[in-house]
Write an enzyme that holds these catalytic residues in place. Structure first.
Site, PDB file in Angstrom:
ATOM      1  N   ASP A  56       0.666  -0.874   0.162  1.00 42.41           N
ATOM      2  CA  ASP A  56      -0.440  -0.051   0.141  1.00 42.41           C
ATOM      3  C   ASP A  56       1.027   1.178   0.338  1.00 42.41           C
ATOM      4  O   ASP A  56       0.893   2.097   0.460  1.00 42.41           O
ATOM      5  CB  ASP A  56      -1.128   0.015   1.217  1.00 42.41           C
ATOM      6  CG  ASP A  56      -2.579   1.124   1.336  1.00 42.41           C
ATOM      7  OD1 ASP A  56      -2.264   1.192  -0.230  1.00 42.41           O
ATOM      8  OD2 ASP A  56      -2.842   1.286   1.925  1.00 42.41           O
ATOM      9  N   LYS A  65       1.450   4.515  -1.343  1.00 40.12           N
ATOM     10  CA  LYS A  65       0.872   5.310  -1.529  1.00 40.12           C
ATOM     11  C   LYS A  65       1.369   7.045  -0.796  1.00 40.12           C
ATOM     12  O   LYS A  65       2.207   7.342  -0.101  1.00 40.12           O
ATOM     13  CB  LYS A  65      -0.295   5.619  -1.923  1.00 40.12           C
ATOM     14  CG  LYS A  65      -0.720   4.858  -0.189  1.00 40.12           C
ATOM     15  CD  LYS A  65      -2.402   5.084  -0.133  1.00 40.12           C
ATOM     16  CE  LYS A  65      -3.741   4.949   1.031  1.00 40.12           C
ATOM     17  NZ  LYS A  65      -4.746   4.645   0.736  1.00 40.12           N
ATOM     18  N   ASN A  89      -0.173   7.258   2.731  1.00 38.82           N
ATOM     19  CA  ASN A  89       1.001   6.958   3.546  1.00 38.82           C
ATOM     20  C   ASN A  89       2.342   7.299   3.583  1.00 38.82           C
ATOM     21  O   ASN A  89       3.413   6.757   4.325  1.00 38.82           O
ATOM     22  CB  ASN A  89       1.059   5.071   3.664  1.00 38.82           C
ATOM     23  CG  ASN A  89      -0.517   4.632   3.631  1.00 38.82           C
ATOM     24  OD1 ASN A  89      -1.227   5.359   4.283  1.00 38.82           O
ATOM     25  ND2 ASN A  89      -0.452   3.716   3.396  1.00 38.82           N
TER      26      ASN A  89
END
Length: 324
Positions: A191, A193, A196
């Site tokens: 994840d 991105k 984050n």
């Protein structure tokens, strides 16, 4: 690497030095659950051990909620003040009922296991984890009160659009170091991105949120469809098999967006539609970018399917097509 002086400071001023991106709330006690029962504990509680140990309410009057950082389907992240240590940190609060309803107990425990294993300057380390009667608590990214002024990369990008290439170069270098480290110790993030990635007061990044991460040794494959649609590699969208190369695809999407001010492919309603868009879309690299950055964005990693013949080993059983 030093403070970024070539453009990022000006972007930071445009964004207004917002701390996170939420207006602080009136301070209130964080932990309001009743103390846990003595041993032997009910099975409902013991399910989450040992990653989430039973603890008495830790200084209820010393932990104060300052604001909301983020709220997602897996839990709520709160900005919290520890009055005793004079430190501000974030704590993820996850209802146990949701964990069991969604059958994500293994993933929740693995998130804590992974973050305890990680020790890297560009990763937010795990501060602590414990459980109450109804919730799990994960404490992370701790700051001293005087320097707690951090924002996520997406908020800054939304405010300013394209980044200077010098800033992109530094972000790319730091993220490459992080991903190489994670992959070397057998972890895939899944994840990567802008949301984050947090930035400190000097402009350096911290990768966070390992809620979808898992242990995946070199040569192993995964099949779970999970992540954020616009960042997901084709082999992830198709249900695998995929490997650590999926993180590099996400990094390429992120760098393209920072350089151009837009995503290479618009978001679709689900992973099936997103796969069709990614497969048939040929995003154009702006001619204004320098040759090295253009080459980096053009030369993405090969999908994991092309390496399927090398190994079909799995670390743990995952159902092909399963959605996190």
């Amino acid at each position: 690497m030093g403070t970024i002086r070539s453009g990022l400071e000006e972007l930071w001023q445009l964004q207004g030095h917002q701390c996170l991106h939420q207006k602080p709330l009136e301070a209130t006690p964080l932990l309001v659950e009743k103390p846990l029962s003595e041993w032997p504990v009910p099975q409902f509680i013991s399910l989450f051990l040992p990653e989430f140990p039973m603890r008495p309410i830790r200084g209820q009057q010393q932990l104060k909620i300052l604001g909301l950082v983020a709220k997602g389907s897996f839990g709520t992240v709160l900005k919290v003040l520890d009055c005793a240590q004079k430190a501000v940190f974030a704590v993820k609060v996850v209802p146990k009922v949701k964990v069991l309803q969604r059958d994500t107990l293994r993933q929740c425990k693995e998130e804590v296991s992974i973050q305890r294993q990680i020790n890297h300057p560009f990763v937010h380390s795990l501060g602590d984890s414990w459980q109450g009667k109804r919730h799990l608590f994960i404490n992370f990214w701790c700051f001293a009160v005087c320097i707690y002024c951090s924002t996520d990369l997406y908020s800054l990008w939304s405010a300013v659009g394209c980044f200077p290439e010098a800033s992109i170069r530094l972000f790319a270098a730091e993220l490459v170091l992080v991903l190489c480290y994670l992959h070397d110790v057998g972890i895939i993030h899944r994840d990567v991105k802008m949301e984050n990635i947090l930035l400190d007061e000097r402009g350096h990044l911290k990768l966070t949120d390992f809620g979808l991460s898992r242990h995946l040794p070199q040569g192993a494959r995964a099949y779970t469809i999970c992540g954020t649609l616009q960042y997901m590699a084709p082999e992830v969208l198709s249900g695998g098999p995929y490997n650590h190369a999926a993180d590099w695809w996400s990094l390429g999407v992120l760098l393209f967006s920072l350089a151009t001010g837009k995503f290479p492919v618009a978001a679709e309603k689900d992973h099936v539609a997103m796969l069709a868009s990614v497969t048939h879309c040929d995003s154009e690299i702006p001619a204004s970018l320098n040759q090295e950055l253009s080459l980096l964005l053009h030369e993405g990693p090969r999908p994991a399917q092309s390496e399927e013949a090398e190994s079909n080993q799995e670390v743990r059983k995952e159902t092909p097509g399963e959605t996190c």
